[in-house]
Design a protein around this motif. Structure first.
Motif, PDB file in Angstrom:
ATOM      1  N   ARG C  70      54.531  18.019 -49.304  1.00 44.42           N
ATOM      2  CA  ARG C  70      55.645  18.902 -48.987  1.00 44.42           C
ATOM      3  C   ARG C  70      56.205  19.551 -50.247  1.00 44.42           C
ATOM      4  NH1 ARG C  70      60.022  16.015 -46.131  1.00 44.42           N
ATOM      5  NH2 ARG C  70      59.068  14.021 -46.664  1.00 44.42           N
ATOM      6  N   ALA C  71      56.237  18.797 -51.336  1.00 43.42           N
ATOM      7  CA  ALA C  71      56.732  19.364 -52.596  1.00 43.42           C
ATOM      8  C   ALA C  71      55.825  20.500 -53.064  1.00 43.42           C
ATOM      9  CB  ALA C  71      56.824  18.282 -53.665  1.00 43.42           C
ATOM     10  N   LEU C  72      54.510  20.288 -52.974  1.00 44.24           N
ATOM     11  CA  LEU C  72      53.563  21.326 -53.408  1.00 44.24           C
ATOM     12  C   LEU C  72      53.682  22.569 -52.530  1.00 44.24           C
ATOM     13  CD1 LEU C  72      50.386  19.169 -54.216  1.00 44.24           C
ATOM     14  CD2 LEU C  72      51.891  20.313 -55.852  1.00 44.24           C
ATOM     15  N   ALA C  73      54.047  22.374 -51.263  1.00 38.74           N
ATOM     16  CA  ALA C  73      54.177  23.508 -50.346  1.00 38.74           C
ATOM     17  C   ALA C  73      55.510  24.234 -50.536  1.00 38.74           C
ATOM     18  CB  ALA C  73      54.037  23.031 -48.902  1.00 38.74           C
ATOM     19  N   ASP C  74      56.572  23.487 -50.796  1.00 37.24           N
ATOM     20  CA  ASP C  74      57.922  24.060 -50.743  1.00 37.24           C
ATOM     21  C   ASP C  74      58.496  24.473 -52.099  1.00 37.24           C
ATOM     22  OD1 ASP C  74      57.713  23.561 -48.094  1.00 37.24           O
ATOM     23  OD2 ASP C  74      59.085  21.858 -48.051  1.00 37.24           O
ATOM     24  N   PHE C  75      57.941  23.951 -53.192  1.00 34.05           N
ATOM     25  CA  PHE C  75      58.456  24.312 -54.517  1.00 34.05           C
ATOM     26  C   PHE C  75      57.357  25.027 -55.296  1.00 34.05           C
ATOM     27  CE2 PHE C  75      60.986  20.729 -53.138  1.00 34.05           C
ATOM     28  CZ  PHE C  75      62.267  21.040 -53.567  1.00 34.05           C
ATOM     29  N   ASP C  76      57.771  25.799 -56.289  1.00 34.06           N
ATOM     30  CA  ASP C  76      56.800  26.527 -57.101  1.00 34.06           C
ATOM     31  C   ASP C  76      56.314  25.620 -58.240  1.00 34.06           C
ATOM     32  OD1 ASP C  76      55.219  28.482 -58.042  1.00 34.06           O
ATOM     33  OD2 ASP C  76      56.818  29.841 -58.660  1.00 34.06           O
ATOM     34  N   ILE C  77      55.612  24.571 -57.832  1.00 39.61           N
ATOM     35  CA  ILE C  77      55.110  23.614 -58.817  1.00 39.61           C
ATOM     36  C   ILE C  77      53.586  23.551 -58.744  1.00 39.61           C
ATOM     37  CG2 ILE C  77      57.213  22.224 -58.765  1.00 39.61           C
ATOM     38  CD1 ILE C  77      55.663  20.191 -57.014  1.00 39.61           C
ATOM     39  N   ILE C  78      52.989  22.935 -59.748  1.00 41.74           N
ATOM     40  CA  ILE C  78      51.528  22.904 -59.839  1.00 41.74           C
ATOM     41  C   ILE C  78      50.976  21.533 -59.447  1.00 41.74           C
ATOM     42  CG2 ILE C  78      49.574  23.123 -61.451  1.00 41.74           C
ATOM     43  CD1 ILE C  78      51.253  25.268 -62.950  1.00 41.74           C
ATOM     44  N   GLU C  79      51.662  20.472 -59.816  1.00 40.59           N
ATOM     45  CA  GLU C  79      51.189  19.135 -59.439  1.00 40.59           C
ATOM     46  C   GLU C  79      52.351  18.151 -59.438  1.00 40.59           C
ATOM     47  OE1 GLU C  79      49.611  17.114 -57.644  1.00 40.59           O
ATOM     48  OE2 GLU C  79      47.644  17.800 -58.335  1.00 40.59           O
ATOM     49  N   MET C  80      52.189  17.067 -58.668  1.00 33.56           N
ATOM     50  CA  MET C  80      53.182  15.993 -58.642  1.00 33.56           C
ATOM     51  C   MET C  80      52.472  14.650 -58.541  1.00 33.56           C
ATOM     52  SD  MET C  80      56.242  15.155 -55.858  1.00 33.56           S
ATOM     53  CE  MET C  80      57.419  16.348 -56.483  1.00 33.56           C
ATOM     54  N   GLY C  81      52.909  13.697 -59.340  1.00 34.19           N
ATOM     55  CA  GLY C  81      52.393  12.328 -59.245  1.00 34.19           C
ATOM     56  C   GLY C  81      53.538  11.379 -58.918  1.00 34.19           C
TER      57      GLY C  81
END
Lengths: 142, 84, 142, 84
Positions: C70-81
């Motif tokens: 959801r974070a990758l879909a909703d925020f303008d970010i590249i990766e999350m761990g």
């Protein structure tokens, strides 16, 4: 303490060591928020192949120490560390690290965001980008 | 003597990093007067130093444009920062 | 990718490795914001001497993977761990790490704050504190 | 058979982590009916399961209180989370 927690250096730095340094200050720390800035390969539509940072020796260090002091006074945080590299930096390498330790996470998030914004505003450090069109001193920060 | 330091793009325009200016017996000089001396000496800086984007430090503290520079002070001409 | 970037484990984790994992995804990454949660020695006026975390195996991992998606879909970010430890944890040790990589720092800060709040809200993980008065399951998160 | 799992403080109140309930020929049962079966079987859970703070999962997804549990489902009783 300030000497190791606020530094400008040519050498790469260890994120883990800096986090340990701010975390080891108190057993009441529940949150550590860090901001790590890295060299991107693209900026304003220009391919970047290399970066170099220059600073005003003495003044830049003093401004970073001042940011730490003001953060400790104005936010409910326990410790803050700031490291900025100078000299040549390859794409993907780390440039700057701010690590903030607090009892509760909100305070650390707020102080960390404030500190990186303030760093960009008041610290005499300049970035030169090497692009396919040559070398350019960057004169505005986002 | 006043030590003047140039950074980043100003270093390129000035052709040097640091220069000392003799006040010729005066104990102090206004920043505007010092700027005039510098621009006369280093014409490449003329446009940059009259623009609004250059900050000035005296003894490594930010200075207002009406500040006065005293003998032995260190003056820095600072283009917009781009650290972080 | 998801297997290594979203994990629940007993073992201590390396902050640096997790940052490297999210940072290595793209050369367009300019910012990595991390939140590290640690075991505090004090909570609501009570001295804490030890912590233990329990999770709902399968469901907890799925919720963390869902937070990342959801974070990758909703925020303008590249990766999350996201890494969360379970089992016994000593005071001062790390409990949870969220690392967010983006082109610009604002997006990483926002996504990181959102993710830790969401983690606390939806992930079936429970903390038991050992205090001088005995062991207590913590039933409300700040 | 329905597999019921208890976590954290509920595990302590129930005295067990997991228990299977036989629907006695029914293919499904309302959550409210299942709760009644469980409280009759494990009276220590009575207060906790009637309170509002316990979330319920069916097959590891959050379920509304009017949800229906089918044979072979896994039902989790989840006290307020405290991860992070």
């Amino acid at each position: 303490m300030t000497n190791t927690l606020v530094r400008i250096q040519k050498e790469p730095f260890s994120v883990e060591e800096t986090i340990e340094a701010v975390k080891s200050v108190s057993k009441g720390i529940g949150a550590v928020v860090t901001f790590l800035g890295c060299g991107r390969d693209f900026s304003k539509g220009q391919k970047i192949t290399g970066l170099e940072f220059e600073h005003y020796p003495g003044m830049a260090e003093a401004k970073l120490a001042d940011i730490r002091s003001r953060a400790l006074a104005d936010f409910d945080i326990i410790e803050m560390g700031i490291v900025h590299r100078i000299g040549e930096i390859a794409i993907g390498e780390e440039i700057v690290l701010i690590a903030v330790a607090s009892a509760h996470r909100n305070d650390a998030f707020m102080a960390c965001e404030w500190a990186i914004t303030e760093l960009k505003r008041v610290t005499p450090i300049w970035k030169r980008e090497t692009t396919t069109k040559g070398e350019v001193w960057v004169s505005d920060t986002p | 003597m006043i030590t003047v330091r140039f950074f980043a793009m100003l270093k390129g325009l000035a052709g040097i990093e640091m220069k000392e200016y003799d006040l010729g017996g005066m104990k102090e000089i206004k920043l505007s007067g010092l700027k005039e001396m510098i621009v006369k000496d280093l014409p490449g800086l003329s446009e940059a130093l009259t623009g609004r984007s250059i900050l000035i430090s005296i003894n490594q503290e930010f200075a207002g444009k009406d500040a006065v520079v005293k003998d032995n002070d260190e003056v820095g001409f600072l283009p917009p920062f781009s650290g972080g």
